[in-house]
Design an enzyme around this catalytic site. Structure first.
Site, PDB file in Angstrom:
ATOM      1  N   GLY A 108       0.836  -1.198   0.000  1.00 34.82           N
ATOM      2  CA  GLY A 108       0.000   0.000   0.000  1.00 34.82           C
ATOM      3  C   GLY A 108       0.871   1.248   0.000  1.00 34.82           C
ATOM      4  O   GLY A 108       2.099   1.170   0.043  1.00 34.82           O
TER       5      GLY A 108
ATOM      6  N   TYR B 255      -8.870  -1.892   4.399  1.00 37.42           N
ATOM      7  CA  TYR B 255      -9.844  -1.816   3.305  1.00 37.42           C
ATOM      8  C   TYR B 255     -10.092  -0.329   3.119  1.00 37.42           C
ATOM      9  O   TYR B 255     -10.779   0.303   3.921  1.00 37.42           O
ATOM     10  CB  TYR B 255     -11.121  -2.554   3.707  1.00 37.42           C
ATOM     11  CG  TYR B 255     -12.127  -2.701   2.590  1.00 37.42           C
ATOM     12  CD1 TYR B 255     -12.452  -3.961   2.096  1.00 37.42           C
ATOM     13  CD2 TYR B 255     -12.743  -1.599   2.020  1.00 37.42           C
ATOM     14  CE1 TYR B 255     -13.376  -4.103   1.069  1.00 37.42           C
ATOM     15  CE2 TYR B 255     -13.659  -1.733   0.985  1.00 37.42           C
ATOM     16  CZ  TYR B 255     -13.977  -2.986   0.521  1.00 37.42           C
ATOM     17  OH  TYR B 255     -14.890  -3.134  -0.496  1.00 37.42           O
ATOM     18  N   THR B 256      -9.482   0.266   2.080  1.00 37.66           N
ATOM     19  CA  THR B 256      -9.526   1.722   1.935  1.00 37.66           C
ATOM     20  C   THR B 256     -10.478   2.201   0.833  1.00 37.66           C
ATOM     21  O   THR B 256     -10.576   3.404   0.595  1.00 37.66           O
ATOM     22  CB  THR B 256      -8.116   2.287   1.652  1.00 37.66           C
ATOM     23  OG1 THR B 256      -7.571   1.575   0.534  1.00 37.66           O
ATOM     24  CG2 THR B 256      -7.202   2.134   2.847  1.00 37.66           C
TER      25      THR B 256
ATOM     26  N   TYR C  10     -16.882   2.885   5.806  1.00 34.87           N
ATOM     27  CA  TYR C  10     -15.428   2.875   6.003  1.00 34.87           C
ATOM     28  C   TYR C  10     -15.075   3.490   7.364  1.00 34.87           C
ATOM     29  O   TYR C  10     -14.329   2.889   8.151  1.00 34.87           O
ATOM     30  CB  TYR C  10     -14.766   3.659   4.870  1.00 34.87           C
ATOM     31  CG  TYR C  10     -13.296   3.960   5.093  1.00 34.87           C
ATOM     32  CD1 TYR C  10     -12.334   2.953   5.013  1.00 34.87           C
ATOM     33  CD2 TYR C  10     -12.868   5.265   5.369  1.00 34.87           C
ATOM     34  CE1 TYR C  10     -10.989   3.243   5.207  1.00 34.87           C
ATOM     35  CE2 TYR C  10     -11.526   5.553   5.567  1.00 34.87           C
ATOM     36  CZ  TYR C  10     -10.588   4.542   5.488  1.00 34.87           C
ATOM     37  OH  TYR C  10      -9.265   4.824   5.694  1.00 34.87           O
TER      38      TYR C  10
HETATM   39  N1  LIG Z   1      -5.576   6.700   1.726  1.00 35.99           N
HETATM   40  C1  LIG Z   1      -6.033   7.688   2.488  1.00 35.99           C
HETATM   41  O1  LIG Z   1      -6.368   8.778   2.016  1.00 35.99           O
HETATM   42  C2  LIG Z   1      -6.119   7.502   3.991  1.00 35.99           C
HETATM   43  C3  LIG Z   1      -6.641   8.549   4.770  1.00 35.99           C
HETATM   44  C4  LIG Z   1      -6.711   8.388   6.155  1.00 35.99           C
HETATM   45  C5  LIG Z   1      -6.257   7.216   6.739  1.00 35.99           C
HETATM   46  N2  LIG Z   1      -5.773   6.219   5.974  1.00 35.99           N
HETATM   47  C6  LIG Z   1      -5.329   4.987   6.625  1.00 35.99           C
HETATM   48  O2  LIG Z   1      -3.920   4.877   6.449  1.00 35.99           O
HETATM   49  C7  LIG Z   1      -3.561   3.500   6.362  1.00 35.99           C
HETATM   50  C8  LIG Z   1      -2.725   3.270   5.113  1.00 35.99           C
HETATM   51  O3  LIG Z   1      -3.508   3.655   3.993  1.00 35.99           O
HETATM   52  P1  LIG Z   1      -2.940   3.623   2.504  1.00 35.99           P
HETATM   53  O4  LIG Z   1      -3.338   4.894   1.842  1.00 35.99           O
HETATM   54  O5  LIG Z   1      -1.518   3.217   2.504  1.00 35.99           O
HETATM   55  O6  LIG Z   1      -3.839   2.464   1.898  1.00 35.99           O
HETATM   56  P2  LIG Z   1      -3.666   1.660   0.545  1.00 35.99           P
HETATM   57  O7  LIG Z   1      -2.668   2.308  -0.349  1.00 35.99           O
HETATM   58  O8  LIG Z   1      -5.044   1.414   0.025  1.00 35.99           O
HETATM   59  O9  LIG Z   1      -3.036   0.293   1.038  1.00 35.99           O
HETATM   60  C9  LIG Z   1      -3.759  -0.590   1.802  1.00 35.99           C
HETATM   61  C10 LIG Z   1      -3.092  -1.929   1.678  1.00 35.99           C
HETATM   62  O10 LIG Z   1      -3.878  -2.855   2.421  1.00 35.99           O
HETATM   63  C11 LIG Z   1      -3.890  -4.029   1.683  1.00 35.99           C
HETATM   64  N3  LIG Z   1      -5.037  -4.867   2.002  1.00 35.99           N
HETATM   65  C12 LIG Z   1      -6.331  -4.665   1.727  1.00 35.99           C
HETATM   66  N4  LIG Z   1      -7.060  -5.723   2.127  1.00 35.99           N
HETATM   67  C13 LIG Z   1      -6.178  -6.607   2.651  1.00 35.99           C
HETATM   68  C14 LIG Z   1      -6.297  -7.888   3.217  1.00 35.99           C
HETATM   69  N5  LIG Z   1      -7.471  -8.517   3.292  1.00 35.99           N
HETATM   70  N6  LIG Z   1      -5.187  -8.497   3.679  1.00 35.99           N
HETATM   71  C15 LIG Z   1      -3.970  -7.910   3.576  1.00 35.99           C
HETATM   72  N7  LIG Z   1      -3.790  -6.703   3.027  1.00 35.99           N
HETATM   73  C16 LIG Z   1      -4.885  -6.063   2.575  1.00 35.99           C
HETATM   74  C17 LIG Z   1      -3.932  -3.634   0.225  1.00 35.99           C
HETATM   75  O11 LIG Z   1      -3.472  -4.734  -0.517  1.00 35.99           O
HETATM   76  P3  LIG Z   1      -3.562  -4.783  -2.108  1.00 35.99           P
HETATM   77  O12 LIG Z   1      -2.400  -3.946  -2.569  1.00 35.99           O
HETATM   78  O13 LIG Z   1      -3.395  -6.228  -2.409  1.00 35.99           O
HETATM   79  O14 LIG Z   1      -4.894  -4.243  -2.474  1.00 35.99           O
HETATM   80  C18 LIG Z   1      -3.004  -2.445   0.231  1.00 35.99           C
HETATM   81  O15 LIG Z   1      -1.687  -2.817  -0.076  1.00 35.99           O
HETATM   82  C19 LIG Z   1      -4.865   2.712   6.410  1.00 35.99           C
HETATM   83  O16 LIG Z   1      -5.097   2.289   7.720  1.00 35.99           O
HETATM   84  C20 LIG Z   1      -5.917   3.727   6.022  1.00 35.99           C
HETATM   85  O17 LIG Z   1      -7.176   3.417   6.575  1.00 35.99           O
HETATM   86  C21 LIG Z   1      -5.666   6.335   4.597  1.00 35.99           C
END
Ligand SMILES: NC(=O)c1ccc[n+]([C@@H]2O[C@H](COP(=O)([O-])OP(=O)(O)OC[C@H]3O[C@@H](n4cnc5c(N)ncnc54)[C@H](OP(=O)(O)O)[C@@H]3O)[C@@H](O)[C@H]2O)c1
Length: 305
Positions: A18, A68-69, A132
């Site tokens: 991610g 799950y984003t 979410y």
């Molecule tokens: N993105 C945002 O704007 C945002 C904002 C606020 C907070 N956050 C939080 O910050 C954290 C990191 O977010 P991010 O932006 O890095 O998210 P991201 O880029 O969507 O990455 C999430 C990762 O989780 C993996 N994943 C999803 N389902 C899974 C499962 N069943 N088992 C194992 N891995 C799984 C995905 O795998 P795949 O690559 O295989 O899909 C992906 O690599 C998360 O906790 C998110 O809730 C994000």
């Protein structure tokens, strides 16, 4: 007699493909042996797999960057969103407690409803308005119930080189479309995945690996870049910087049309105010959080290279 070699700590990262997970592989590497697990190596929707992997590696630190984003998909894929964002987090917490590991987990501004007019502090009331947000809050609560040694870092508007995000989407649309309409009445701070990963490493290093574990300040912290903008301001900054650095654009960065969120309906509701007050993390850990534009420029330097 030569000194015994110090034991090298193990830091386990879930969701290593991610945006944040990818950056953690780099930022945590000076602290010890990093075990980076993508979905194939540790699927968080499979409780037994989580337990098996953690018992096998027995990490000193678990950093859960998997989530799950897909906000809009989560509105209908409720079971899977809760499995990853809530149930799996409870299992990670149980295993972390049993192993005596530090658990670092990420959460989101989406635990708030966005109705407050000032930035949200850690003590402000939560009230998520999307599946979410509700599932992420359930993850926070699962940690609180199990009570391992844990840090929950709530962040917002994440963008990194690895993965999809708003900045990359604006760059793509700005290169292909003359007219771009972007929401101007939603406010937050774009936060670089690299910054999140760097701050995570700083905190782990200072407070756990090299500090006094008993004095470790666990709990919830807000982690976002300094300053604030709207999605429209964010898009304008992306395209202005890209144009100034040689990108061929069809959209004039100064002519992006500003629209209201109600004119761009999406399945999941987003908080109108996603601003996070970061006083606590800055004061507790002595962390300096740079302006959001720095993170955007850093990302674009890599994307445009
Ligand atoms: N993105 C945002 O704007 C945002 C904002 C606020 C907070 N956050 C939080 O910050 C954290 C990191 O977010 P991010 O932006 O890095 O998210 P991201 O880029 O969507 O990455 C999430 C990762 O989780 C993996 N994943 C999803 N389902 C899974 C499962 N069943 N088992 C194992 N891995 C799984 C995905 O795998 P795949 O690559 O295989 O899909 C992906 O690599 C998360 O906790 C998110 O809730 C994000």
């Amino acid at each position: 007699m030569p000194d015994k070699a110090p034991r090298i700590p193990t830091l386990l990262v879930t969701g290593s493909n991610g945006q944040v997970g990818f950056e953690l592989r780099r930022s945590l590497s000076p602290l010890g042996q990093v075990v980076a697990l993508d979905r194939g190596a540790c699927d968080l929707s499979r409780p037994e797999e989580i337990r098996r992997v953690l018992r096998e590696h027995r990490p000193d630190v678990i950093v859960n960057a998997a989530a799950y984003t897909g906000m809009d998909n989560a509105e209908t894929d409720i079971e899977n969103a809760y499995a990853v964002n809530a149930t799996a987090v409870g299992i990670l917490a149980e295993e972390a407690r049993a192993l005596g590991s530090l658990l670092v987990h990420y959460s989101t501004d989406c635990v708030f409803d966005g109705c407050q007019t000032s930035p949200y502090a850690e003590t402000d009331a939560v009230n998520p308005i999307s599946v979410y947000g509700k599932s992420k809050l359930a993850g926070e609560q699962a940690i609180a119930e199990v009570a391992p040694t844990a840090l929950i870092l709530r962040t917002s508007w994440v963008a990194g080189i690895h993965g999809n995000n708003f900045a990359k989407r604006m760059l793509r649309l700005g290169s292909t479309q003359a007219v771009l309409r972007v929401v101007g009445d939603r406010f937050g701070a774009p936060t670089g995945a690299a910054l999140i990963a760097d701050v995570t490493a700083q905190i782990v290093a200072r407070a756990w690996l090299h500090g006094d574990g008993s004095a470790f300040a666990t709990g919830i912290y807000h982690l976002a870049a300094a300053g604030e903008t709207s999605w429209h301001g964010y898009a304008s900054e992306v395209l202005r910087y890209a144009a100034a650095h040689g990108a061929a654009l069809k959209t004039n960065p100064d002519r992006i049309e500003e629209i209201a969120a109600c004119d761009y309906p999406l399945p999941a509701q987003r908080p109108a105010n996603a601003r996070l007050d970061t006083t606590k993390i800055r004061q507790t850990f002595g962390i300096y959080l740079p302006d959001w534009r720095k993170g955007v420029h850093h990302l674009l330097d890599q994307v445009l290279a």
